[in-house]
Design an enzyme around this catalytic site. Structure first.
Site, PDB file in Angstrom:
ATOM      1  N   ARG A   1       0.851  -1.188   0.000  1.00 28.49           N
ATOM      2  CA  ARG A   1       0.000   0.000   0.000  1.00 28.49           C
ATOM      3  C   ARG A   1       0.891   1.243   0.000  1.00 28.49           C
ATOM      4  NH1 ARG A   1       1.711   1.822   3.921  1.00 28.49           N
ATOM      5  NH2 ARG A   1       0.576   3.751   3.594  1.00 28.49           N
ATOM      6  N   GLY A   2       0.228   2.414  -0.179  1.00 26.29           N
ATOM      7  CA  GLY A   2       0.979   3.651  -0.344  1.00 26.29           C
ATOM      8  C   GLY A   2       1.148   3.863  -1.848  1.00 26.29           C
ATOM      9  N   ALA A   3       0.834   5.075  -2.304  1.00 25.98           N
ATOM     10  CA  ALA A   3       0.746   5.307  -3.752  1.00 25.98           C
ATOM     11  C   ALA A   3       2.005   4.903  -4.536  1.00 25.98           C
ATOM     12  CB  ALA A   3       0.383   6.773  -3.998  1.00 25.98           C
TER      13      ALA A   3
ATOM     14  N   ARG B   1      -7.262  -0.803  -7.148  1.00 22.06           N
ATOM     15  CA  ARG B   1      -7.554   0.343  -6.272  1.00 22.06           C
ATOM     16  C   ARG B   1      -7.673   1.596  -7.143  1.00 22.06           C
ATOM     17  NH1 ARG B   1      -4.347   1.188  -0.807  1.00 22.06           N
ATOM     18  NH2 ARG B   1      -6.324   2.123  -0.179  1.00 22.06           N
TER      19      ARG B   1
ATOM     20  N   GLN C   1      -2.700   2.672   9.804  1.00 26.22           N
ATOM     21  CA  GLN C   1      -1.385   2.727   9.142  1.00 26.22           C
ATOM     22  C   GLN C   1      -0.399   3.567   9.950  1.00 26.22           C
ATOM     23  OE1 GLN C   1      -4.311   3.074   7.634  1.00 26.22           O
ATOM     24  NE2 GLN C   1      -4.293   2.440   5.488  1.00 26.22           N
TER      25      GLN C   1
ATOM     26  N   ASP D   1      -2.184  10.542  -2.620  1.00 22.68           N
ATOM     27  CA  ASP D   1      -2.485   9.515  -3.626  1.00 22.68           C
ATOM     28  C   ASP D   1      -2.731  10.116  -4.993  1.00 22.68           C
ATOM     29  OD1 ASP D   1      -3.086   8.096  -0.984  1.00 22.68           O
ATOM     30  OD2 ASP D   1      -3.017   6.513  -2.491  1.00 22.68           O
TER      31      ASP D   1
ATOM     32  N   ASN E   1      -5.810  12.251  -0.159  1.00 21.68           N
ATOM     33  CA  ASN E   1      -4.928  11.476   0.731  1.00 21.68           C
ATOM     34  C   ASN E   1      -5.815  10.735   1.725  1.00 21.68           C
ATOM     35  OD1 ASN E   1      -2.266  10.649   1.523  1.00 21.68           O
ATOM     36  ND2 ASN E   1      -2.523  11.864   3.369  1.00 21.68           N
ATOM     37  N   LYS E   2      -5.176   9.931   2.554  1.00 16.82           N
ATOM     38  CA  LYS E   2      -5.894   9.090   3.519  1.00 16.82           C
ATOM     39  C   LYS E   2      -6.955   9.880   4.266  1.00 16.82           C
ATOM     40  CE  LYS E   2      -5.620   5.600   4.059  1.00 16.82           C
ATOM     41  NZ  LYS E   2      -6.601   4.722   3.345  1.00 16.82           N
TER      42      LYS E   2
HETATM   43  O1  MRU Z   1      -4.846   3.207   1.918  1.00 14.07           O
HETATM   44  P1  MRU Z   1      -3.362   3.449   1.923  1.00 14.07           P
HETATM   45  O2  MRU Z   1      -2.697   2.966   3.144  1.00 14.07           O
HETATM   46  O3  MRU Z   1      -2.710   2.936   0.643  1.00 14.07           O
HETATM   47  O4  MRU Z   1      -3.226   5.030   1.887  1.00 14.07           O
HETATM   48  C1  MRU Z   1      -1.945   5.580   1.776  1.00 14.07           C
HETATM   49  C2  MRU Z   1      -1.916   7.054   1.875  1.00 14.07           C
HETATM   50  O5  MRU Z   1      -2.929   7.705   1.981  1.00 14.07           O
HETATM   51  C3  MRU Z   1      -0.566   7.717   1.782  1.00 14.07           C
HETATM   52  O6  MRU Z   1      -0.555   8.907   2.489  1.00 14.07           O
HETATM   53  C4  MRU Z   1      -0.228   8.010   0.318  1.00 14.07           C
HETATM   54  O7  MRU Z   1      -0.436   6.899  -0.496  1.00 14.07           O
HETATM   55  C5  MRU Z   1       1.183   8.451   0.159  1.00 14.07           C
HETATM   56  S1  MRU Z   1       2.355   7.175   0.514  1.00 14.07           S
HETATM   57  C6  MRU Z   1       3.876   7.844   0.245  1.00 14.07           C
END
Ligand code: MRU
Length: 358
Positions: free
Chosen positions: A54-56, A97, A204, A245, A255-256
């Site tokens: 996970r994470g963009a 996703r 997270q 993201d 973002n999250k």
């Molecule tokens: O649902 P996730 O855990 O994939 O969400 C991740 C985020 O929102 C991060 O802040 C974003 O992807 C940047 S990661 C460098």
């Protein structure tokens, strides 16, 4: 003093091993460090969907390996047939996703690579796809290091920083985006302290960011998301830094979930609110955040923590995984090419067109 990235503990959330991808299964952290070997595109899809990866930026990297694995056994008799397989695999991975644009960015890069090699034998195209995935992976490490170095300049000595979700080595090729800035400030001996938002519902922040910060010996405390306003009012904060993201052309930022509330609070308390963003997270095809697709996840993520029920089994639930922070609440974007300040529409275009020309 110049930053020495070799002092940042190496956490390899994704590795390529001869014929497959090895990942750290992020759903098991911090309890257990489990490594999973993924040989097929179906397993890659599942790992993205379930947040094992996970994470963009990490999603972008593993998607590129996924395209190669998905096409490894594709027929080699004609380019057109191979390109049909490419379309199927890309459409399939695109559905894993929806919010992180890095996923589509990696698919577009793979598609371009295939089309540019139209006149080459298919086996050579397959080899090039693997090389492309390795390049995207390698580039991401360099991009994250550059974001960290650019961003640490905005961090004062003894900074009190708040961050959300996990934006570290786990979420990228290495170092991270927002967390890379914190790592680099730490390497500059700035004695930072980090407030880590727990990040409901999948934690997270408390599961992953705290795990990473502990490994680096960076001073921090976990808070629940709802404590952020109180911390700003009573403890004082020097800055908030988050990842993203997807950023629209005008700077609106996905973002999250919980990021938007933090930005509103930061504005009220006159605290700088920074977004760390590789240029691959900027989607100039969308004029504003209204067009960014927001992933809605399963109700079970809110009805339970792990196996433990936290709500009636059939309670109605709304579970958007991301929110959009309007650009007016953002102080600046920190990218691998430098800092972008308002006017974002103008300055994002300038930065990206410079990138395209360079
Ligand atoms: O649902 P996730 O855990 O994939 O969400 C991740 C985020 O929102 C991060 O802040 C974003 O992807 C940047 S990661 C460098």
């Amino acid at each position: 003093m110049s930053a020495n990235t070799s002092e940042i503990p190496v956490i390899q959330s994704i590795e390529w091993l001869d014929d497959h991808v090895r990942i750290i299964d992020q759903t098991c952290l911090p309890d257990r460090e489990v490594h999973l070997d993924l040989f097929e595109v179906g397993k890659i899809w599942e790992a993205i969907r379930t947040l094992r990866v996970r994470g963009a930026p990490a999603i972008g990297i593993i998607t590129a390996y996924g395209v190669y694995l998905g096409l490894k056994e594709a027929p080699e008799t004609s380019f057109d047939e191979f390109d049909e397989s490419r379309e199927q695999i890309c459409n399939y991975l695109a559905l894993s996703r929806p919010t992180a644009v890095n996923l589509q960015w990696a698919l577009d890069r793979a598609t371009r690579c295939i089309h540019e090699m139209k006149n080459q034998p298919v086996p050579e195209i397959k080899t090039a796809l693997l090389e492309l995935a390795k390049t995207i992976h390698r580039e991401d490490k360099a991009i994250c290091a550059a974001i960290g170095k650019n961003g640490q300049e905005l961090v004062p000595d003894y900074a009190r920083i708040l961050t959300h979700c996990n934006t570290g080595s786990l979420a990228t090729g290495q170092y991270g985006t927002a967390l890379s800035i914190i790592y680099h400030a730490h390497l500059q001996e700035k004695n930072v302290h980090v407030w880590v938002d727990e990040t409901r519902p999948l934690l997270q922040g408390s599961r992953l960011t705290s795990w990473e910060l502990q490994k680096s010996g960076i001073d921090h405390h976990i808070i629940t998301d709802s404590m952020a306003g109180w911390i700003m009012q009573r403890q004082g904060l020097d800055l908030v830094v988050v990842g993203t993201d997807r950023v629209a052309a005008n700077g609106d930022t996905a973002n999250k979930i919980g990021t938007y509330s933090l930005a509103v609070l930061a504005k009220h308390h006159k605290i700088p609110f920074y977004v760390a963003a590789p240029l691959s997270s900027i989607d100039r095809s969308l004029s504003s955040g209204a067009d960014i697709p927001i992933e809605e996840r399963s109700a079970e993520e809110l009805r339970k923590i792990g196996q433990y029920p936290t709500a009636p089994a059939d309670a109605p639930v709304y579970n958007p995984a991301f929110d959009i922070t309007p650009h007016a609440l953002i102080t600046a974007f920190i990218t691998e090419k430098g800092i972008i300040r308002p006017d974002f529409t103008e300055n994002i275009a300038l930065m990206m067109d410079g990138e395209a020309a360079g």
